[in-house]
Design an enzyme around this catalytic site. Structure first.
Site, short mmCIF file in Angstrom:
data_model
loop_
_atom_site.label_atom_id
_atom_site.label_comp_id
_atom_site.label_asym_id
_atom_site.label_seq_id
_atom_site.Cartn_x
_atom_site.Cartn_y
_atom_site.Cartn_z
N ASP A 84 -6.31 20.67 33.39
CA ASP A 84 -5.05 21.19 33.92
C ASP A 84 -4.48 20.31 35.02
O ASP A 84 -5.23 19.73 35.82
CB ASP A 84 -5.29 22.60 34.46
CG ASP A 84 -4.00 23.35 34.71
OD1 ASP A 84 -3.09 23.27 33.85
OD2 ASP A 84 -3.89 24.04 35.74
N ASP A 106 1.03 16.45 34.03
CA ASP A 106 2.03 16.89 35.00
C ASP A 106 2.78 15.70 35.59
O ASP A 106 2.29 15.02 36.48
CB ASP A 106 1.34 17.69 36.10
CG ASP A 106 2.32 18.33 37.08
OD1 ASP A 106 3.54 18.12 36.90
OD2 ASP A 106 1.88 19.03 37.99
N HIS A 178 2.07 28.49 42.95
CA HIS A 178 0.64 28.19 43.01
C HIS A 178 0.02 28.64 44.33
O HIS A 178 0.69 28.72 45.36
CB HIS A 178 0.40 26.68 42.87
CG HIS A 178 0.72 26.14 41.52
ND1 HIS A 178 1.91 25.52 41.23
CD2 HIS A 178 0.00 26.12 40.37
CE1 HIS A 178 1.90 25.12 39.96
NE2 HIS A 178 0.75 25.47 39.42
N GLY A 207 0.66 29.64 38.30
CA GLY A 207 0.74 30.44 39.52
C GLY A 207 0.65 31.94 39.27
O GLY A 207 1.18 32.74 40.03
N VAL A 229 -4.45 31.35 35.67
CA VAL A 229 -4.94 32.10 36.82
C VAL A 229 -6.03 31.29 37.52
O VAL A 229 -6.97 30.84 36.86
CB VAL A 229 -5.52 33.47 36.40
CG1 VAL A 229 -6.03 34.24 37.60
CG2 VAL A 229 -4.46 34.28 35.65
N THR A 231 -6.30 31.08 41.82
CA THR A 231 -6.55 31.47 43.21
C THR A 231 -7.16 32.86 43.34
O THR A 231 -8.06 33.08 44.15
CB THR A 231 -5.25 31.39 44.02
OG1 THR A 231 -4.75 30.05 43.96
CG2 THR A 231 -5.48 31.76 45.47
#
Length: 277
Positions: A84, A106, A178, A207, A229, A231
């Site tokens: 990711d 990204d 995020h 986020g 998912v 944090t």
């Protein structure tokens, strides 16, 4: 169970109009907990490893991917492994032999034309090697200023971006951010629906830790497929470690505090996975 591919899991969820959770793996305990929670929910899951997690593991992608893949193969549900938020092209190219079936490349901090060029090159490279490639347009909040809160993805631009790059899934900016430790994000469900109508590939919500359960369900109904998912798992993990250590100043065996931390993450995964399915 044999290791699943992200392509098949995303295609199945997209076709069914259901959500597919992708949870961030930092340690072996994360991977074990994520699979345990998804098994409890009876749903497939993606184990995803960010570029930052690879950096934490001394920049070595193979060991952490191999560990996640080993946990996935022992699961009673379908599990894939995904890299990711890869910005480093060296890491992108290392992913081909690391064992993941998909990568999120990204280039969203670049201007539109540069993002298109870099992402198309990454998608072409990935497809030549049988890898599924996700990209991002319209910066998602919370990435140290690079992903500015308040930015939103334009549906027409998103459709043009997908056509120009050939990506397999698109992460879109619709109000999430995020690294949120509280679930207070406000999503633009009308924008999600318009993006879903405009874009032919599955949409990804980054986020998602900051999004309440009810809003995750609404996001899936509006057109989001992949739910990222991270944090909120660490909130559960760290909270359990702190609580356990607080009970005994003499506790030194890491198994004594990692076990409840792993259980707390599994509980969180089971709850969220059930919510979006």
């Amino acid at each position: 169970m044999p290791l699943a591919t992200t392509a098949e899991l995303v295609a199945s969820a997209h076709g069914a109009g259901s959500g597919l959770a992708a949870y961030n793996v930092i340690t072996l305990e994360h991977a074990e907990a994520i699979v345990a929670g998804a098994e409890r929910a009876g749903r497939p899951v993606i184990l995803q490893i960010s570029e930052n997690a690879v950096k934490f593991h001394h920049g070595q992608v193979r060991p952490i991917v191999a560990a996640a893949a080993a946990v996935a193969r022992e699961a009673k549900i379908a599990v894939s492994v995904h890299l990711d938020h890869v910005e480093d092209e060296t890491l992108l190219r290392a992913s081909a032999d690391a064992g993941a079936s998909s990568v999120m490349f990204d280039a969203s901090t670049l201007d539109y034309d540069a993002n298109v060029a870099a992402t198309k090159a990454a998608a072409d490279w990935a497809h030549e090697r049988g890898l599924f490639l996700e990209a991002e347009l319209g910066e998602v909040g919370g990435k140290d200023g690079a992903h500015a809160p308040g930015v939103r993805t334009d549906p027409q631009e998103a459709a043009a971006f997908v056509a120009a790059t050939g990506v397999d899934a698109l992460a879109v900016a619709v109000g999430s951010s995020h690294a949120m430790a509280t679930r207070t994000a406000s999503l633009d469900f009308d924008l999600i629906a318009r993006l879903h109508s405009a874009v032919p590939v599955p949409l990804v919500l980054h986020g998602s830790s900051g999004v309440a359960d009810e809003d995750l369900r609404k996001a899936v109904s509006a057109g989001i497929t992949k739910i990222n998912v991270g944090t909120i798992l660490n909130v559960a993990f760290t909270g359990a470690v702190r609580s356990t250590l607080a009970t005994d100043d003499n506790l030194i065996d890491p198994r004594k505090y990692l076990a409840p931390a792993r259980d707390a993450v599994a509980d969180t995964v089971a709850s969220i996975t059930t919510t979006i399915s």
